[in-house]
Design a protein around this motif. Structure first.
Motif, short mmCIF file in Angstrom:
data_model
loop_
_atom_site.label_atom_id
_atom_site.label_comp_id
_atom_site.label_asym_id
_atom_site.label_seq_id
_atom_site.Cartn_x
_atom_site.Cartn_y
_atom_site.Cartn_z
N ILE A 218 17.15 -16.64 4.56
CA ILE A 218 18.51 -15.69 5.26
C ILE A 218 19.52 -15.89 4.12
N CYS B 186 15.12 -11.89 14.74
CA CYS B 186 16.38 -11.51 15.04
C CYS B 186 16.70 -10.18 14.89
N LEU B 187 15.87 -9.20 14.27
CA LEU B 187 15.98 -7.75 14.24
C LEU B 187 14.81 -7.23 14.24
N HIS C 272 26.94 -9.97 8.84
CA HIS C 272 27.04 -11.32 9.25
C HIS C 272 27.63 -12.38 8.11
N SER D 255 17.55 -17.24 13.03
CA SER D 255 18.64 -16.45 12.58
C SER D 255 19.65 -17.19 11.95
N CYS D 256 20.63 -16.23 11.45
CA CYS D 256 21.60 -16.82 10.39
C CYS D 256 22.87 -17.53 11.37
N ASN E 206 22.21 -13.34 17.36
CA ASN E 206 23.58 -12.97 17.69
C ASN E 206 24.00 -11.67 18.32
N HIS F 102 22.80 -15.65 4.35
CA HIS F 102 23.90 -16.39 4.71
C HIS F 102 23.61 -17.98 4.85
N CYS G 100 14.76 -13.42 8.41
CA CYS G 100 15.51 -13.15 9.68
C CYS G 100 14.56 -12.90 11.14
N ARG H 221 16.96 -4.52 19.97
CA ARG H 221 17.19 -5.18 18.37
C ARG H 221 15.97 -6.09 18.31
N ASP I 164 25.86 -6.77 4.65
CA ASP I 164 25.43 -7.21 5.84
C ASP I 164 26.38 -7.81 6.67
N HIS J 56 15.17 -9.76 5.32
CA HIS J 56 15.07 -9.08 6.51
C HIS J 56 13.55 -8.76 6.38
S1 SF4 Z 1 21.85 -11.17 11.66
FE1 SF4 Z 1 19.46 -11.51 11.94
S2 SF4 Z 1 19.09 -9.78 10.37
FE2 SF4 Z 1 21.17 -10.09 9.90
S3 SF4 Z 1 21.06 -11.43 8.39
FE3 SF4 Z 1 21.22 -12.57 10.23
S4 SF4 Z 1 19.30 -13.40 10.74
FE4 SF4 Z 1 19.13 -11.68 9.25
#
Ligand code: SF4
Lengths: 202, 479
Positions: free
Chosen positions: B108, B411-412, B131, B347-348, B430, B110, B408, B436, B129, B64
């Motif tokens: 990441i 993504c955030l 996701h 992103s994931c 996502n 995931h 990440c 965000r 997390d 992150h």
């Molecule tokens: S949603 Fe975004 S911040 Fe959360 S694990 Fe996936 S890539 Fe990282």
């Protein structure tokens, strides 16, 4: 978690209602990486005012917080409980609590008791008449006593039992440790392992 | 009566059956850890003087807060630096395997589990997390947990969990070219809303799901949480087995045979009953895009920004009004006329090889639209290396995009990769929540194909628009 049966300390009269968790601990402190050391963060904004109750002796080292309805509403942050605990607050008495806050408190060994609104007034008056006077919270009897006044408080049986026994969620689960170990023995060999499996003799 | 996939996995993990409405104690097979939600959990173990029970079922990575450029230099933001260094210290103290910045398996969380072959059918996976639902693509039961639960898993390798309801999401038919897994899930969320899945574990079924690769299935399961579901799953099949076989941590030899034999018993029985079901026609799906500030506020790209007055539910109407004000969009504007400032591929949800290849195929030999910022962030260091081995990095850089290190990222925006206030972004991530991707930033969620087409044309676009552009150019050349 330590076992709790009775708690003693000064009553801290927090004359406020609808105290949400953002007030108890502002968001900026959520960036920290520890679960302890939040005493400075507790009521951070309110403590900028020198006349705020927690800035006064004899309340600077914690005690039993007695406050108006809807304490701990808003954001689910567990940090609110950590901050109260780290400051030395061992119990909070209020006519109504935010649900999540109350749940978090039970998990972290902070006693929360529900008392009638008129009892809040009486406890405030008693505390302010003689600041620092010791009060006793009796979890077994579910009472709070100050001077010759005794007031009943409410706490659900399950949380009370856990506090009396000093059981956090993890300690509760570990009571089933033998069953966890037995389950582990049945796990198939193909299940993932993040570390290389040890083979051969050492 | 038969059982669903989710019920089978659950049943096989019950350590203690809860009585009188108390939760079941469920065994956790794989615990993934990252820097943001783990520090207080480690601290809790330390305070209670408890060991981490199963180091061999735990793995940590940094994602992150990691920078995506200059990864050899110290991290500038002190909070980010502190979270990373705390994770490293905790991993060293407790003995947790960690993949740090610079390591081939860093990325990441995931993306890392599946690429190592740790994620597999029939297991339970948790991570601090939301996701974590991504891993359900393999037929695993995977869900996000809070920090107290992270500590609980570290100490006991179990979680007390309440039972769930099951929802079948059946997607039948064949996707048209240019339509992807991302469009399926955006359409599902637009249909049932961001709270429609609350209390449910989804099972994605039907011919369109079976036809997807594992990476596409991960994209779908990833966003189950955006519909409020606890988890999303796809039954394992030959596609799943082929993806896992040979990976570092995949079972080998006799273990592999035993695993596959078990995995084949997992799909939902014919006579099993779901608590709810929705059906989606894959043949009808188009490239999708969100216009609002939650993932349920989306439409086919061929449509216009909706008029809030058209929503019958007063709450939906109010939400749409607020979203359009934030997004600075006027009702009735064709979505294809919406000009963007930034395109983020990462992103994931969409940062695996398949996503990068799909985007690169569209961008190859072209150049990005004037004034646009295009950022491509691979999901893991390994994906980055594989992409470079295929020359994808050069396709992106020749196109004018930035090719970054894994994490990440935007993504955030916990690291410096953020939108400026008012900036508009087509993003393969996502969440399009307010702020965000950076304070005041505006996010349109899209597939990698739509992201790529948008990067070429500068306005929200799909590969279908590119094909029309080509056709028009050809006609003009003839004329
Ligand atoms: S949603 Fe975004 S911040 Fe959360 S694990 Fe996936 S890539 Fe990282």
């Amino acid at each position: 978690m330590e076992q709790i049966s009775t708690l003693t300390g000064p009553i801290i009269p927090l004359r406020s209602s609808n105290t949400d968790t953002d007030q108890i601990i502002p968001a900026v402190f959520l960036k920290r990486v520890t679960k302890t050391g939040y005493d400075d963060a507790l009521f951070h904004h309110w403590r900028q005012d020198p006349s705020f109750v927690l800035n006064q002796e004899p309340y600077r080292h914690g005690g039993i917080l007695v406050t108006g309805p809807d304490f701990g509403t808003g954001s689910s942050r567990e940090h609110a409980v950590w901050a109260l605990r780290d400051f030395g607050i061992t119990a909070v008495l209020s006519p109504r609590f935010g649900e999540i806050f109350r749940g978090n408190s039970g998990k972290q060994g902070l006693l929360t008791g529900v008392i009638p609104e008129e009892a809040v007034e009486r406890l405030w008056a008693a505390a302010e008449a003689s600041p620092g006077m010791q009060t006793t919270v009796d979890l077994v009897a579910r009472t709070v006593t100050i001077g010759d006044e005794t007031i009943d408080f409410q706490i659900d049986d399950y949380t009370r039992w856990r506090l009396l026994e000093g059981l956090d969620d993890i300690a509760l689960t570990l009571r089933d440790e033998e069953r966890i170990t037995a389950f582990e023995a049945t796990r198939p060999a193909w299940m993932p392992r993040t570390l290389p499996v040890q083979t051969g003799t050492k | 009566m038969g059982r669903t996939l989710a019920e089978k996995v659950w049943d096989d993990h019950v350590v203690v059956k809860g009585e009188d409405g108390s939760p079941d104690l469920i065994y956790i097979d794989l615990h993934l850890v990252h820097e943001v939600t783990s520090p207080q959990a480690f601290d809790g173990l330390r305070q209670a003087d408890r060991p981490l029970r199963r180091l061999d079922l735990t793995v940590a990575t940094e994602d992150h807060n990691t920078p995506t450029i200059d990864i050899d230099k110290p991290i500038q933001d002190p909070t980010s630096a502190k979270q990373i260094s705390t994770l490293r210290d905790n991993a060293a103290e407790f003995g947790v395997r960690i993949h740090s910045l610079g390591d081939k398996e860093q990325g990441i969380v995931h993306i890392v589990g599946p690429q190592l072959g740790l994620t597999m059918p029939g297991i339970t996976v948790v991570c601090g997390d939301s996701h974590t639902s991504t891993h359900g693509a393999f037929g695993a039961m995977a869900f996000g947990i809070g920090t107290s639960e992270v500590e609980h898993v570290m100490a006991t390798q179990t979680l007390p969990l309440k039972p769930f309801k099951t929802m079948a999401i059946t997607v039948e038919g064949e996707l048209r070219p240019g339509v992807t897994a991302k469009d399926i899930i955006l359409a599902v969320i637009a249909r049932i809303g961001t709270g429609g899945g609350a209390g449910y574990v989804f099972e994605y079924r039907g011919s369109a799901i079976r036809a997807l690769s594992i990476e596409g299935r991960m994209t779908i399961c990833n966003m189950s949480i955006e519909a409020g579901a606890r988890a999303g799953m796809v039954a394992p099949d030959q596609t799943t087995f082929d993806y896992i076989e040979g990976r570092d941590h995949a079972p080998k030899g006799a273990d592999w045979d035993a695993a596959v034999e078990y995995w084949k018993t997992l799909p939902t029985d014919d006579d099993a009953v779901f608590d709810a079901e929705i059906v989606i026609d894959a043949n009808e799906l188009e490239p999708f895009v969100t216009w609002g500030t939650n993932p349920g506020q989306g439409s086919p790209l061929s449509e216009a920004v909706p008029d809030p007055a058209s929503f019958s539910d007063p709450q939906d109407r109010a939400a749409a009004e607020k979203a359009l004000a934030y997004m600075d969009l006027a009702p009735g504007t064709p979505l294809k006329d919406v000009k963007v400032d930034t395109v983020f591929i990462g992103s994931c949800t969409n940062s695996r090889m398949e996503d990068l290849r799909a985007a690169a195929d569209i961008l190859r030999g072209k150049h990005k639209a004037e004034g646009l910022r295009v950022m491509v962030v691979p999901g893991s260091a390994r994906v980055r290396l594989e992409a470079e081995a295929e020359g994808l990095d050069r396709v992106f850089t020749d196109f004018g995009a930035e090719w970054r290190f894994a994490g990440c990222s935007m993504c955030l925006g916990m690291n410096p990769d953020q939108l400026a206030p008012g900036e508009r972004c087509a993003s393969t991530s996502n969440r399009n929540f307010e702020g965000r991707q950076g304070k005041g930033g505006r996010t349109h969620l899209v597939s990698p194909l739509v992201a790529a087409a948008t990067a070429i044309r500068g306005t929200l676009s799909s590969p279908w628009d590119l094909a029309q552009d080509d056709l028009r150019a050809a006609e003009e050349a003839v004329a």
